[in-house]
Scaffold this active site. Structure first.
Site, short mmCIF file in Angstrom:
data_model
loop_
_atom_site.label_atom_id
_atom_site.label_comp_id
_atom_site.label_asym_id
_atom_site.label_seq_id
_atom_site.Cartn_x
_atom_site.Cartn_y
_atom_site.Cartn_z
N LYS A 159 0.85 -1.19 0.00
CA LYS A 159 0.00 0.00 0.00
C LYS A 159 0.89 1.24 0.00
O LYS A 159 1.74 1.41 0.88
CB LYS A 159 -0.87 -0.05 1.26
CG LYS A 159 -2.19 0.65 1.15
CD LYS A 159 -3.01 0.30 2.37
CE LYS A 159 -4.26 1.11 2.45
NZ LYS A 159 -4.84 1.04 3.80
C1 E4P Z 1 -8.07 1.52 4.20
O1 E4P Z 1 -7.47 1.16 3.24
C2 E4P Z 1 -7.99 2.88 4.73
O2 E4P Z 1 -6.73 3.12 5.28
C3 E4P Z 1 -9.08 3.06 5.77
O3 E4P Z 1 -10.29 2.60 5.21
C4 E4P Z 1 -9.21 4.47 6.28
O4 E4P Z 1 -10.37 4.53 7.09
P1 E4P Z 1 -10.66 5.74 8.09
O5 E4P Z 1 -10.99 6.95 7.30
O6 E4P Z 1 -11.86 5.26 8.88
O7 E4P Z 1 -9.44 5.91 8.96
#
Ligand code: E4P
Length: 217
Positions: free
Chosen positions: A87
């Site tokens: 990622k």
């Molecule tokens: C996933 O890939 C993201 O990092 C995550 O969904 C972010 O979510 P949040 O906005 O609730 O922190």
């Protein structure tokens, strides 16, 4: 639409996986910190533990922000398990790194995406997934699902192969709307996934069936 769980909590990952509907997991540095995981070796072991629970794509996020650092970290993460997806944040060095990973057979998830323009760059670089954060967009007074629809449309018109991974999901309604507008994947905390199960008529109907079943048992 594929279902990923958005957590680093092993119990929640097991619970969703046991339902038989899980296709993968996404994590991020905040989710890892929430589990109290500390130190390089513990972090690496945690990703392997997740890979051993779920047979699907597991996103592990780099924390470097320069090209060389992202490549070095991403290579180590990808070497942990065949299902690891690296990622990478949507920054200039990140886009360059995604292109390098693509050219070298390492799959990526481009994260922190908040616009169609960013999603086009992620697709051009060859990311396997693009992660628009719909909850955070809603929190800022915009419409996150509308962005999912726009990106899905652009990818369809242009023939981009990158999959639209709706992230930052806050509710069951978010999941349903993302499915409607053509998200390829939604990554959700356990709560919204379980909320999909709920309907008062199901609960009332089941209570009545179980009551009546006593009459012929
Ligand atoms: C996933 O890939 C993201 O990092 C995550 O969904 C972010 O979510 P949040 O906005 O609730 O922190």
């Amino acid at each position: 639409m594929k279902f990923f769980i958005d957590t680093a909590n092993l119990d929640q990952i097991r619970e969703a996986n046991d339902m038989g509907i899980l296709d993968g997991v996404t994590t991020n540095p905040s989710l890892m910190a929430k589990e109290g995981i500390k130190g390089h070796d513990a972090v690496m072991k945690h990703y392997v533990d997740i890979c051993e629970i779920v047979d699907g794509d597991i996103s592990a996020e780099v924390v470097s922000t320069d090209f060389e650092g992202i490549i070095e970290e991403g290579k180590k993460l990808a070497a942990l398990h065949k299902n690891i997806i690296v990622k990478v944040p949507m920054i200039k060095e990140g886009v360059k790194a995604i292109k390098w990973f693509t050219d070298n057979g390492i799959k990526t998830n481009c994260t922190l995406v908040f616009s169609a323009g960013q999603a086009i760059l992620a697709a051009k670089a060859g990311a396997k997934y693009v992660s628009p954060f719909i909850g955070r967009i809603d929190d800022s007074g915009w419409d996150g699902v509308q962005l999912i629809e726009q990106i899905a449309h652009i990818y369809n018109v242009q023939g981009f192969k990158t999959e639209v991974l709706a992230a930052s999901i806050r509710s069951a309604n978010h999941i349903i709307r993302c499915a409607e507008v053509g998200a390829d994947v939604c990554t959700c905390p356990l709560e919204p996934i379980l909320a999909l199960l709920k309907h008062p008529l199901t609960d009332n109907g089941l209570a009545k069936f179980l009551e009546d079943a006593k009459k012929f048992q």
